[in-house]
Scaffold this motif. Structure first.
Motif, PDB file in Angstrom:
ATOM      1  N   ASN A 165      19.532 -20.078  -7.688  1.00 40.70           N
ATOM      2  CA  ASN A 165      18.099 -19.694  -7.169  1.00 40.70           C
ATOM      3  C   ASN A 165      17.431 -19.314  -8.610  1.00 40.70           C
ATOM      4  OD1 ASN A 165      19.349 -16.936  -7.996  1.00 40.70           O
ATOM      5  ND2 ASN A 165      19.532 -16.270  -6.071  1.00 40.70           N
ATOM      6  N   MET A 166      16.173 -18.782  -8.165  1.00 40.85           N
ATOM      7  CA  MET A 166      15.316 -18.373  -9.387  1.00 40.85           C
ATOM      8  C   MET A 166      15.878 -16.752 -10.335  1.00 40.85           C
ATOM      9  SD  MET A 166      13.162 -20.804 -10.010  1.00 40.85           S
ATOM     10  CE  MET A 166      14.577 -21.563  -9.650  1.00 40.85           C
ATOM     11  N   ASP A 167      16.806 -16.270  -9.688  1.00 43.36           N
ATOM     12  CA  ASP A 167      17.254 -15.212 -10.386  1.00 43.36           C
ATOM     13  C   ASP A 167      18.367 -15.658 -11.182  1.00 43.36           C
ATOM     14  OD1 ASP A 167      15.441 -13.377  -9.609  1.00 43.36           O
ATOM     15  OD2 ASP A 167      16.451 -13.074  -7.545  1.00 43.36           O
ATOM     16  N   ALA A 211       4.165 -23.439  -8.415  1.00 38.58           N
ATOM     17  CA  ALA A 211       5.567 -24.194  -9.160  1.00 38.58           C
ATOM     18  C   ALA A 211       5.601 -22.931 -10.353  1.00 38.58           C
ATOM     19  CB  ALA A 211       5.608 -25.410  -9.698  1.00 38.58           C
ATOM     20  N   PRO A 212       6.831 -22.715 -10.610  1.00 46.90           N
ATOM     21  CA  PRO A 212       6.929 -21.822 -11.994  1.00 46.90           C
ATOM     22  C   PRO A 212       6.392 -22.552 -13.202  1.00 46.90           C
ATOM     23  CG  PRO A 212       9.011 -22.071 -10.914  1.00 46.90           C
ATOM     24  CD  PRO A 212       8.050 -23.195 -10.170  1.00 46.90           C
ATOM     25  N   GLU A 213       6.089 -21.744 -14.103  1.00 40.19           N
ATOM     26  CA  GLU A 213       5.274 -22.570 -15.396  1.00 40.19           C
ATOM     27  C   GLU A 213       6.306 -23.262 -15.953  1.00 40.19           C
ATOM     28  OE1 GLU A 213       2.984 -21.022 -19.372  1.00 40.19           O
ATOM     29  OE2 GLU A 213       3.174 -19.827 -17.918  1.00 40.19           O
ATOM     30  N   SER A 214       7.646 -22.751 -16.310  1.00 42.37           N
ATOM     31  CA  SER A 214       8.581 -23.500 -16.904  1.00 42.37           C
ATOM     32  C   SER A 214      10.055 -22.864 -16.154  1.00 42.37           C
ATOM     33  CB  SER A 214       8.822 -23.118 -18.228  1.00 42.37           C
ATOM     34  OG  SER A 214       9.666 -23.516 -18.968  1.00 42.37           O
ATOM     35  N   PHE A 215      11.037 -23.579 -16.346  1.00 45.94           N
ATOM     36  CA  PHE A 215      12.347 -23.502 -15.992  1.00 45.94           C
ATOM     37  C   PHE A 215      13.226 -23.032 -17.283  1.00 45.94           C
ATOM     38  CE2 PHE A 215      11.000 -26.033 -12.414  1.00 45.94           C
ATOM     39  CZ  PHE A 215      11.307 -25.107 -11.405  1.00 45.94           C
ATOM     40  N   ALA A 216      12.698 -23.175 -18.584  1.00 41.59           N
ATOM     41  CA  ALA A 216      13.140 -23.148 -19.657  1.00 41.59           C
ATOM     42  C   ALA A 216      14.096 -21.696 -19.894  1.00 41.59           C
ATOM     43  CB  ALA A 216      12.127 -23.176 -20.889  1.00 41.59           C
ATOM     44  N   ASP A 217      13.466 -20.545 -19.723  1.00 35.94           N
ATOM     45  CA  ASP A 217      14.227 -19.433 -19.843  1.00 35.94           C
ATOM     46  C   ASP A 217      15.287 -19.339 -18.876  1.00 35.94           C
ATOM     47  OD1 ASP A 217      12.400 -18.557 -21.620  1.00 35.94           O
ATOM     48  OD2 ASP A 217      11.125 -17.383 -20.349  1.00 35.94           O
ATOM     49  N   LEU A 218      15.156 -19.636 -17.583  1.00 39.86           N
ATOM     50  CA  LEU A 218      16.298 -19.871 -16.669  1.00 39.86           C
ATOM     51  C   LEU A 218      17.549 -20.622 -17.136  1.00 39.86           C
ATOM     52  CD1 LEU A 218      17.502 -18.872 -13.898  1.00 39.86           C
ATOM     53  CD2 LEU A 218      16.256 -20.794 -12.961  1.00 39.86           C
ATOM     54  N   ALA A 219      17.150 -21.688 -17.603  1.00 40.48           N
ATOM     55  CA  ALA A 219      18.197 -22.788 -18.205  1.00 40.48           C
ATOM     56  C   ALA A 219      18.737 -22.290 -19.354  1.00 40.48           C
ATOM     57  CB  ALA A 219      17.355 -24.285 -18.336  1.00 40.48           C
TER      58      ALA A 219
END
Length: 482
Positions: free
Chosen positions: A226-228, A38-46
């Motif tokens: 997506n993650m991009d 799992a990604p360490e965090s979704f914070a940057d993407l959010a």
């Protein structure tokens, strides 16, 4: 099972949790496959995508319901009590009702994508941005068949926006992030995975990504990323046997949405190709009976007047290729025809009596063909009511719409009776419910519903998805048609 739309007007949804299961490592003699963590965090993407996600508030005038007011004997000591609480808005006059949904900005000049059911029937639409700014929006166009709507706001400054990604590249198990306005709580982020691909909910052009990312009432029209940071789906519905969420959510795939949005943006409406045939899947039994080598293609069952007939197509032909692309089944052909430009001549390969023939077909426009078909069936011969799937239905009148608390001008089929032994009764349909869509197409006349059922049967489906309104609050119900 019932598919429930996510907008505030469309069914009661419940909070759902998502449990992420560990992935086993498969070890073979030649290679080792490792599951990504799992990604360490979704914070940057959010943080990157949040400015382009919007909350949508819609407003419409609805008639005050009067049918449910208790009728008491004149002079009853409880009359004052019921007068106080049965009509808190006063005298039963029309009132303004608000609903919430989600959306996302796709261009710096203010184009916004959401679900059709979020803005359906609204006469005022307001957009709230992540910054807290608010702007009125106008409706550019809608496509009920894919439940997509395009809005436009006028902003003095360029708006943050997001791009569409390629939904065909998404794999089962890929991480995704959903954003929106669940339960009216404001901007919210949830994460999950793609649980399945190419799901259909009875709509002709359905191509849903299934996800376990938490999506709830109010998430309708919000993006699935997506993650991009690319939009690969528009959150639209959940599947549930009870009306509560069980972690099965559906997002209309971006590769469907982009085509619809492009047409709405250019024309204000959709312009789909039309072949003009009735078709069904090639089953193993049919393939054997027709001595076909493969269980593929679309079997033509009828060729009414239209482009296909003009090109020489015949009932019994099996379409194996359309515009140079192999046809797998009915869904595949339907989508490819719809995506082809109107007026374009395409090569169609058919199997006829064991031989392959190539035909050239100039496609018509589906919307025009449907309008002609509707006009060709005058309402004078429309039966007063009909019985289907355990339901007795009849066209709703203006008086009934007012009594049932539906928006002004509401159309559909009112349920006048429900067979107590039917699946419809088991799934909660009752007298006074109004069917407004069948197979994600609008129904106004009894014949509309019959046609949708016939189309579903011809397409080999075992059930049809109905959009039911009760007191103005819609929900989806799937009923068997076998």
């Amino acid at each position: 099972m019932e598919a429930q739309p996510l907008g505030a007007r469309h069914g009661a949804l419940r909070l759902m949790g998502a449990m992420l299961l560990g992935l086993a490592v498969a070890i073979g003699p030649a290679a080792m496959l490792e599951a990504r963590g799992a990604p360490e965090s979704f914070a940057d993407l959010a943080e990157q995508i949040s400015p382009a996600v919007v909350n949508i508030t819609t407003s419409a005038v609805v008639e005050a319901a009067t049918d449910d007011v208790p009728r008491l004997p004149e002079g009853s000591p409880f009359q004052d009590f019921f007068d106080q609480f049965s009509n808190p808005d006063g005298n039963g006059e029309p009132r303004r009702s608000e609903a919430l949904g989600s959306g996302f900005v796709i261009s710096e000049d203010g184009y916004i994508v959401t679900n059709n059911h979020v803005i359906e029937g609204a006469d005022q639409i307001e957009i709230e941005f992540f910054s807290g700014d608010r702007l009125p929006a106008k409706l550019v166009g809608t496509d009920p068949k894919t439940d997509i709507a395009l809005l436009k706001v006028e902003s003095e400054k360029p708006l943050a926006f997001v791009n569409f990604g390629d939904s065909d590249l998404m794999r089962v198990g890929d991480w995704v992030v959903a954003m929106g306005n669940p339960l009216g709580q404001g901007f919210s982020v949830s994460a999950g995975i793609v649980s399945a691909r190419n799901r259909a909910l009875s709509g002709t052009y359905d191509d849903y990504l299934q996800t376990d990312a938490a999506i709830n009432k109010g998430n309708s029209g919000g993006p699935l990323f997506n993650m991009d940071g690319q939009v690969i789906g528009v959150n639209t519905a959940i599947l549930s046997p009870t009306g509560g969420s069980i972690g099965i959510g559906f997002s209309m795939a971006s590769n469907v949405v982009t085509k619809v949005v492009a047409q709405l943006r250019e024309f204000g409406e959709t312009r789909r190709g039309w072949l003009g045939v009735r078709i069904q899947d090639v089953t193993p039994d049919v393939a054997e009976a027709m001595s076909l080598g493969n269980v593929k293609g679309a079997l033509i069952t009828d060729v009414p007047d239209g482009p296909a007939k003009d090109s020489g197509m015949l009932a019994g032909d099996v379409i194996t290729s359309f515009d140079g692309k192999e046809i797998k089944d009915v869904r595949d052909l339907t989508r490819r025809v719809a995506d082809a430009p109107v007026g374009q001549a395409v090569k169609v390969l058919v199997l006829r009596e064991g031989k392959t023939e190539t035909l050239s077909v100039t496609l018509g426009r589906r919307e025009e063909a449907e309008a002609i078909e509707t006009a060709a069936k005058p309402g004078a011969n429309e039966p007063a009511e009909a019985q289907l799937m355990g339901l007795t239905v009849a066209p709703v009148t203006a008086e009934q719409a007012e009594q049932l608390g539906l928006p002004v001008g509401a159309e559909g089929l009112v349920v006048t009776k429900v067979d107590g032994t039917s699946e419809a009764f088991t799934k909660g349909l009752r007298e006074g419910d109004v069917i407004t869509e069948a197979g994600q197409q609008k129904v106004v006349r009894v014949q509309d519903l019959k046609d949708r059922v016939t189309e579903a049967k011809d397409a080999g489906r075992k059930s049809i998805l109905l959009l039911i309104r009760r007191g103005g609050d819609p929900r989806f119900v799937a009923l068997s048609i076998e």
